[in-house]
Design an enzyme around this catalytic site. Structure first.
Site, PDB file in Angstrom:
ATOM      1  N   TYR B 114       0.816  -1.220   0.000  1.00  0.00           N
ATOM      2  CA  TYR B 114       0.000   0.000   0.000  1.00  0.00           C
ATOM      3  C   TYR B 114       0.845   1.264   0.000  1.00  0.00           C
ATOM      4  CZ  TYR B 114      -4.150  -2.799   0.391  1.00  0.00           C
ATOM      5  OH  TYR B 114      -5.156  -3.679   0.118  1.00  0.00           O
ATOM      6  N   GLU B 213       1.470 -31.659   7.196  1.00  0.00           N
ATOM      7  CA  GLU B 213       0.849 -30.705   6.264  1.00  0.00           C
ATOM      8  C   GLU B 213      -0.483 -30.152   6.767  1.00  0.00           C
ATOM      9  OE1 GLU B 213       0.435 -32.152   2.244  1.00  0.00           O
ATOM     10  OE2 GLU B 213      -0.680 -30.396   1.587  1.00  0.00           O
TER      11      GLU B 213
END
Ligand code: ATP
Ligand code: MG
Lengths: 674, 380
Positions: B114, B213
């Protein structure tokens, strides 16, 4: 003391019966009346073609008005009005209500009509589908009022029947209006009257054409030129194009005393010596009067004629559009699409097919609002008439498809078939006899000679396109560089200077290294005060340049141009002027200006700019001076150019090849994780 | 060109002193500015040379056991629009991080995105673009993005098990935490900075670390008490592991001498997760010796597991097949074992999830599958 015959009288003198008619009642599809939509288009086309033909012959600027309105659900009223010479009262019934009655069948000159069927077929269709007579109004200049006739065709006898007759006042000195009520359907879009008239307007920029559609919409195709097309001279038939029946007809009609005289005077291309030789070859004697030659003898004569070495048919019967008017016509009608490029139109020299002279013209328009992802648009014309049907069966389309357009910058799958891209290709085939694939004159038939010319003309236009596209990519390349030097480099210098706490360095050397071109900017403004333009030459190269700038202007407007400063040399006959520019150091700039008085017919595209003293790779916005200009350049310029070229050659070897980091990264960026 | 850490390791004695960025941490960024300024001043077209971070330019460093950048270099030059823009961006970024350093601030990658709105032509068009540029800067300056005071939003991989650490929190207070006894069911959440000055390993009784995972599988092992039963530390990878997760694994393996095993789904994407843990990712190959854990081993689910355990499976999709084929040309999968594994998966055309082991009941994974696999691997 009778006045000389008017045009209308002259035309009337030539009108004569060609053949019988009834056959066509049952074969209206071959004439283009097989469905209501097509019937409307054919009717409009026959009316408009005749109006334009009549105007061209009488050397009148055509004003054509086409009005289409609704009668009942499936019936339309069509009225075509032209500003032509008008038709004599006694000819009106035959012209409009008798098939195969026309003035052009043996005329051997380029015209839209060639069969004597067109308008009568439309009248016949109207009679058959609505039982309503055709209403014809026509005024010739020498009469006070116009004649109004209502006509039907007696299909048994191929004879006109006058249903009613009147006279009326007509507000212009001459002209013809034909009004028909027929079973028809109005559409806009492909194969519509609108499309046909738009095409007609492109190739007839001297005509003003107005269309009033059933909903009241009025479309005007304004005249783009007041120059009449060149007159197509009437020529004698050439033996190579003769068929047996026609030869018989010519022999019968001939008033010549002997065959040799017939051959040399009623035909073209036969010398007295050739006539003697071929009569001997055919076993005929000169003494026989032409009308007495028997069928068998005619056959031998024709064969001998076809074998004889004759002078080629004269192209005088042709009336090409010409490259200037092709460009004007395209600009006039396509203007709102703002195409970025009008290719200089190609007009091939006249050639001969089957005994008839013909020539091919090609125009090409590129870019702007033309759709980029579709097949190119093709505008086909034969004798200035748009061809809207049977595109796939047309020799013009085939010639386009057979060219490998990929070489010229358009997409084309496999290098054949219709190319795609934001382009429009106009092709005009003009001939005293265009070979059509059918009686409705919808497509040009294949012919090896015509095909050869089509290919050559298309290639010439395509080469212009290729040059344009490559120049454009050079301009894009340059505009990228301008973005670098104008928007990015100054900020980069400012940022890094700020970070290292030093002053911003002079960027000139870097800018010239990045650009490495001399830019010629030629903005052009025109309004009611005339044309003003300023030419700016900027040296974005790292070396000092000594240059000579040339302009080429159409010679007819050249004398009107006022230059500041005064050119160092001019050659008014060729429309050329030139200046030796002041020495330009890196980032140096010089300017000159010129103007034309109000209403001068000149556009930015009409001016060509050339520069001497620099090679093609380093110049933008102008071309290097062509070799054939044959001007003596000042010594300083020649020397400077030689030095620059020597430098470039010496530096060329050190140009390091490096991998572009961002390009390599982008191409490697496939489905790789983080 | 092994990246150097600018930060000095926290000294054992002065635990309480807040860490400062060393004065020269940003010096290389200013050297870059000096370099470009010099080129501009000499009238040269500005350019930078940097190593290519592509699959073709990573090579195996057998000494360290990781994949690192090779020697192929590319040039970023102002001759081209893209190159010129990247150069300009680089110095907006350099200016920004030097300004942050002066003000003692840090910024997230998202914030940087930004911030760049104000950079006009040079603004970033996506976070990918800013990440890549930061990595470029890391490579050129031989610094880490943390040195540039840039960090991702916390994506806290979580750790459960008998591991005691000391963490210095935001306020500079050091806390001792046991990742089994002092944390909730969610485990200990890793901060984005897992360097020594932030986290110190104190002690552990664990025998190995298992990186997993999916969250559901971590929960299953925790609920079944697998960590206590087998003296394991559980670590949730949360999909493609963040830098901090990989750095943590590397440190645990190096400093605690713990074997690391990786337990994922059995599909091509999971293979890539393993590769980035063990060998380093291609885009961060310049950081491999710092982020990769070369000793890590793949536990499963392997292509043969799907057969041997007769697991519920899906058919490989087109994309899966393309991914596997790409892996065959990826130098990180260049070993005979991996080739065999990938080719077997391609041949069978099957993939399976970790949790498909539940086919045999909730305890199957902890009572049968893992003990069997770990024994086979010599960990248990
Ligand atoms: N609007 C008109 N003004 C003057 N003469 C006309 C007009 N319309 C037709 N004529 C004359 O009438 C003749 C017959 O017209 P018609 O359309 O039937 O045949 P054509 O134009 O000669 O050939 P085609 O069948 O190819 O159209 C023309 O040759 C022309 O001499
Ligand atoms: Mg006609």
């Amino acid at each position: 003391m009778s006045p000389p015959p008017t045009i209308a009288q002259q035309l009337a003198a030539k009108q004569r019966e060609i053949s019988v008619a009834e056959f066509f009642e049952r074969n209206r599809q071959i004439l283009g009346f097989d469905n209501p939509q097509r019937a409307l288009l054919t009717t409009v086309k026959e009316g408009v073609d005749n109006g334009l033909d009549a105007c061209d012959e009488a050397r009148i600027l055509p004003d054509i008005l086409v009005e289409i309105s609704k009668e009942t659900d499936d019936r339309l009223r069509v009225a075509v009005t032209d500003s032509g010479p008008g038709i004599l009262r006694r000819e009106i019934p035959n012209v409009f209500a008798r098939l195969l009655y026309g003035s052009r069948f043996h005329s051997n000159r380029q015209a839209r009509g060639q069969q004597g069927i067109g308008i009568s077929a439309a009248v016949l269709y109207a009679n058959l589908t609505t039982a309503r007579p055709a209403r014809v109004t026509s005024k010739v200049e020498e009469e006070e009022a116009a004649h109004v006739l209502e006509l039907v065709i007696d299909t048994q006898k191929n004879q006109p029947r006058v249903v009613s007759e009147d006279v009326t006042l007509w507000d212009s000195p001459h002209g013809t209006r034909v009004e028909l009520v027929l079973k028809a359907r109005y559409v806009r879009g492909r194969q519509s009257p609108y499309e046909y008239l738009r095409g007609t307007a492109i190739v007839n920029p001297h005509a003003r054409i107005v269309l009033v559609e059933p909903d009241g919409t009025r479309v005007t195709f304004e005249r783009a030129s007041t120059d009449l097309p060149p007159v197509a001279k009437e020529t004698l038939p050439h033996p190579y194009g003769l068929e047996l029946g026609e030869l018989g007809y010519l022999l019968k009609a001939s008033k010549r005393s002997g065959l040799a005289e017939f051959l040399t005077k009623d035909l073209q291309g036969v010398s007295a010596r050739t006539a003697r030789e071929l009569l001997a070859a055919a076993g005929l004697t000169n003494s026989a009067p032409p009308a007495s030659v028997s069928g068998d003898e005619q056959d031998r004569l024709l064969r001998a004629l076809h074998d004889a070495p004759l002078i080629a048919p004269s192209p005088e019967g042709l009336s090409p559009i010409g490259s200037i008017l092709i460009k004007r016509g395209l600009r006039n009608v396509l203007g709102e699409l703002r195409p970025e490029f009008y290719c200089p139109p190609v007009s091939r020299p006249p050639k001969v097919h089957a005994g008839f002279p013909f020539m091919v013209e090609v125009g090409l328009v590129y870019g702007g609002g033309l759709p980029a992802d579709q097949p190119v648009q093709i505008l086909r014309f034969a004798n200035r008439v748009p061809l809207l049907f049977q595109q796939g069966a047309c020799a013009i389309t085939n010639a386009i498809s057979n060219l490998d357009w990929r070489r010229y910058g358009l997409d084309q799958k496999g290098g054949s078939g219709l190319p795609s891209g934001p382009a429009l290709i106009l092709v005009h085939v003009a001939s005293t006899k265009v070979p059509f694939t059918n009686e409705a004159k919808e497509a040009v038939a294949e012919d090896p000679e015509i095909d050869k010319e089509l290919t050559l003309a298309l290639q010439a236009a395509a080469r212009h396109l290729r040059t344009h596209i490559s120049r454009k990519s050079r301009r894009d390349f340059a505009s990228e560089k301008f973005a670098i030097i104008q928007r990015i480099l100054p900020k980069l210098a400012e940022k890094t200077s700020h970070l290292v706490g030093k002053g911003v360095p002079d960027l000139t050397p870097v800018i010239t290294r990045i650009m490495d071109i001399v830019n010629v900017e030629t903005p052009f403004e025109s309004d009611k005060n005339g044309v003003r333009a300023k030419v700016e030459v900027t040296n974005y190269t790292p070396r000092t340049r000594v240059l000579e700038l040339f302009v080429e202007i159409p010679p007819d407007v050249f004398p009107l141009a006022v230059f500041e400063p005064v050119p160092d040399g001019v050659e008014a006959a060729l429309g050329r002027a030139w200046w030796t520019l002041p020495k330009l150091g890196p980032n140096g700039r010089t300017a000159l200006s010129f103007s034309f008085p109000p209403k001068t017919d000149v556009e930015a595209n009409d001016l060509d700019w050339y520069v001497a003293g620099i090679d093609e790779a380093h110049i933008l916005g102008a071309e290097p001076l062509p070799g054939d200009w044959d001007v003596r350049l000042p010594r300083t310029i020649v020397e400077a150019a030689e030095a620059a070229a020597a430098d470039a050659a010496a530096n060329g070897a050190t140009g390091e090849e490096e991998v572009d980091y961002d390009a390599a990264e982008a191409s490697a960026h496939t489905s790789e994780e983080d | 060109m092994p990246p150097k850490r600018a930060r000095t390791p926290a000294k054992k004695t002065d635990d309480e002193e807040p860490v400062k960025v060393r004065a020269d941490a940003l010096a290389p960024t200013l050297d870059l500015a000096e370099q470009i300024y010099g080129q501009l001043d000499r009238g040269e077209i500005p350019r930078m040379r940097l190593p290519l971070r592509t699959k073709q330019n990573i090579s195996f460093q057998s000494r360290e056991g990781v994949w690192k950048l090779g020697r192929a270099m590319g040039t970023r030059s102002a001759r081209k629009l893209d190159g010129a823009l990247m150069l300009l961006r680089t110095f907006y970024l350099v200016d920004f991080i030097n300004e942050m350093a002066r003000e003692g601030k840090t910024s997230t990658l998202r914030e940087l995105y930004y911030i760049s709105e104000a950079w006009e032509d040079a603004k970033f068009h996506g976070e990918d673009e800013s990440n890549l540029l930061i990595e470029d800067l890391e490579v050129m300056c031989e610094r880490l993005r943390e040195d540039f005071r840039l960090h991702p939003e916390e994506n806290g991989a979580s750790v459960i098990g008998d591991l005691t650490i000391k963490e210095r929190n935001r306020k500079g207070v050091v806390k001792k935490i046991n990742c089994r006894d002092d944390v909730g069911d969610g485990g200990y959440s890793l901060p984005f900075n897992v360097e020594k000055e932030k986290i110190e390993f104190v002690s552990t009784n664990a025998k190995f670390l298992i990186a997993i995972e999916c969250g559901g599988m971590v929960d299953r092992l925790a609920e079944n008490g697998f960590d206590e039963q087998h003296d394991a530390i559980l670590l949730h990878l949360k999909g493609q592991p963040a830098r901090s997760t990989r750095r943590f694994l590397r440190r645990a393996s190096e400093e605690l001498k713990l074997p690391v095993v990786v337990f994922t789904d059995g599909d091509p994407w999971s293979f890539r997760i393993f590769a980035s843990v063990a060998y380093g990712a291609i885009k961060t190959a310049h950081l491999s010796s710092y982020l990769a854990t070369p000793s890590a081993e793949f536990l499963g689910v392997t292509a043969s597991d799907i057969e041997n355990y007769d697991l519920p499976h899906d058919k490989l999709s087109e994309q899966d097949i393309r991914a596997l084929q790409a892996e065959l040309t990826d130098p990180r999968f260049g070993t005979a074992e991996w080739r065999a594994e990938i080719e077997l998966m391609l041949k069978n055309g099957k993939k399976a999830e970790q949790q498909s082991l539940a086919k045999y009941g909730l305890n199957y994974v902890t009572e049968h599958y893992l003990p069997e696999k770990l024994t086979e691997m010599g960990v248990l």
